[in-house]
Design an enzyme around this catalytic site. Structure first.
Site, PDB file in Angstrom:
ATOM      1  CB  SER A   7      -1.061   0.095   0.894  1.00 22.79           C
ATOM      2  OG  SER A   7      -1.698   1.798   1.202  1.00 22.79           O
ATOM      3  CG  HIS A  32      -3.702  -1.293  -1.666  1.00 17.49           C
ATOM      4  ND1 HIS A  32      -4.702  -2.596  -2.057  1.00 17.49           N
ATOM      5  CD2 HIS A  32      -4.203  -0.979  -0.080  1.00 17.49           C
ATOM      6  CE1 HIS A  32      -6.576  -2.209  -1.093  1.00 17.49           C
ATOM      7  NE2 HIS A  32      -5.621  -1.171  -0.146  1.00 17.49           N
ATOM      8  CG  ASP A  34      -4.854   2.537   0.746  1.00 18.24           C
ATOM      9  OD1 ASP A  34      -5.805   1.297   1.130  1.00 18.24           O
ATOM     10  OD2 ASP A  34      -3.486   1.630   1.744  1.00 18.24           O
ATOM     11  CG  MET A  36      -8.773   7.045   2.632  1.00 18.96           C
ATOM     12  SD  MET A  36      -6.934   7.032   4.402  1.00 18.96           S
ATOM     13  CE  MET A  36      -6.546   5.543   3.682  1.00 18.96           C
ATOM     14  CG  HIS A  65      -9.214  -0.060  -0.872  1.00 20.17           C
ATOM     15  ND1 HIS A  65      -8.459  -0.514   0.976  1.00 20.17           N
ATOM     16  CD2 HIS A  65     -10.870  -0.202   0.172  1.00 20.17           C
ATOM     17  CE1 HIS A  65      -9.471  -0.472   1.856  1.00 20.17           C
ATOM     18  NE2 HIS A  65     -11.062   0.206   1.602  1.00 20.17           N
ATOM     19  CG  MET A  67     -10.990   3.238   2.507  1.00 16.02           C
ATOM     20  SD  MET A  67      -9.669   3.056   2.911  1.00 16.02           S
ATOM     21  CE  MET A  67      -7.826   2.877   2.264  1.00 16.02           C
ATOM     22  CG  MET A 136     -11.571  -2.839   5.436  1.00 22.09           C
ATOM     23  SD  MET A 136      -9.743  -2.573   4.415  1.00 22.09           S
ATOM     24  CE  MET A 136      -8.994  -1.302   5.555  1.00 22.09           C
ATOM     25  CG  ASP A 174      -5.991  -2.589   3.605  1.00 23.89           C
ATOM     26  OD1 ASP A 174      -5.402  -2.735   3.411  1.00 23.89           O
ATOM     27  OD2 ASP A 174      -6.711  -1.548   3.157  1.00 23.89           O
TER      28      ASP A 174
HETATM   29  C1  DX5 Z   1      -6.197   1.592   5.674  1.00 23.00           C
HETATM   30  C2  DX5 Z   1      -5.741   1.454   4.893  1.00 23.00           C
HETATM   31  C3  DX5 Z   1      -4.785   0.158   4.394  1.00 23.00           C
HETATM   32  C4  DX5 Z   1      -3.329   0.653   4.772  1.00 23.00           C
HETATM   33  C5  DX5 Z   1      -2.486  -0.950   5.563  1.00 23.00           C
HETATM   34  O1  DX5 Z   1      -7.377   2.085   5.665  1.00 23.00           O
HETATM   35  O2  DX5 Z   1      -7.066   0.329   3.513  1.00 23.00           O
HETATM   36  O3  DX5 Z   1      -4.420  -0.222   3.041  1.00 23.00           O
HETATM   37  O4  DX5 Z   1      -2.697   1.534   4.222  1.00 23.00           O
HETATM   38  O5  DX5 Z   1      -1.253  -0.128   6.290  1.00 23.00           O
HETATM   39  P1  DX5 Z   1      -0.819  -0.971   7.519  1.00 23.00           P
HETATM   40  O6  DX5 Z   1      -0.805  -2.236   6.407  1.00 23.00           O
HETATM   41  O7  DX5 Z   1       0.065  -0.181   7.618  1.00 23.00           O
HETATM   42  O8  DX5 Z   1      -1.486  -1.729   8.718  1.00 23.00           O
HETATM   43 ZN    ZN Z   2      -6.820  -0.108   1.419  1.00 25.59          ZN
END
Ligand code: DX5
Ligand code: ZN
Length: 217
Positions: A7, A32, A34, A36, A65, A67, A136, A174
């Protein structure tokens, strides 16, 4: 074979292009990303413009992903930016079926993510339409949180719901994946393992990815 999806949330944002090249060379299986929005989750990260700018830096699949609230507003933009898999949250809106159809109309893979408190049964009437479930194992919003192992229990039920399929359903986990936790996530039935802090927290990305591939295997 475990697939590792670093990620980039934990990468150095001042040099994301180089970071993507580095994890590609280091043996990542997917990238990956993320996304947000400061609304669905309490953090703001990457938009389609950044994804587009990163696209030429690797040929690996971009596993995006989302969010975000109202993801339907941004599906087209992320597809145009170069997403290969687009995952939306089950909790993000009322019209999940429509959202999945929107994604699939672009001929890319569609995923649905479940927050830790959302049960597998919420996928019963959509599972035949999707390519991937993203489980998750932390509350989404931040990297570096500790895994919530109880969230892994739903994986067996998801496999049951998926039944026999022409192409098997991919299950990605994840949150809090590291050398100490990856084996229990694998034993629970996951195929793809997202890892942010475990890959980027020290300089040797290849060693970090190899450690995840080998741990407890
Ligand atoms: C959290 C994200 C993850 C995050 C995971 O909201 O969706 O993808 O980056 O990070 P680690 O591997 O550090 O838990
Ligand atoms: Zn993620």
């Amino acid at each position: 074979m475990r697939m590792i999806a670093p990620s980039i949330l934990s990468a150095d944002f001042s040099r994301l292009g180089d970071e993507i090249k580095a994890i590609d060379r280091a043996g990542a299986d997917l990238i990956h990303i993320d996304v947000m929005d400061g609304h669905f989750v309490p953090n703001l990260t990457i938009g389609p413009g950044v994804v587009k700018a990163l696209r030429p830096h690797s040929k690996l699949l971009f596993d995006v992903h989302l969010m975000i609230s109202e993801p339907e507003r941004y599906i087209d933009a992320f597809v145009e930016a170069g997403a290969d898999i687009l995952t939306v949250h089950q909790e993000s809106g009322a019209h999940l079926h429509r959202l999945i159809q929107m994604i699939k109309a672009h001929n890319i893979k569609a995923g649905v993510s479940l927050n830790p408190a959302t049960p597998a049964i919420m996928l019963e009437d959509i599972i035949s339409e999707i390519d991937m479930v993203l489980v998750m194992t932390v509350n989404p919003g931040f990297g570096g949180q500790a895994m919530i192992p109880a969230a892994l229990n739903k994986i067996a039920r998801i496999r049951e719901l998926a039944g026999e399929r022409e192409k098997p359903l991919l299950i990605e986990v994840d949150g809090g994946i590291k050398a100490e936790t990856i084996a229990i996530a694998e034993a629970a039935g996951a195929d793809i393992f997202v890892a942010g802090s475990a890959v980027f927290s020290s300089d040797d990305y290849e060693a970090n990815i190899q450690a995840l591939k080998k741990a407890g295997a």
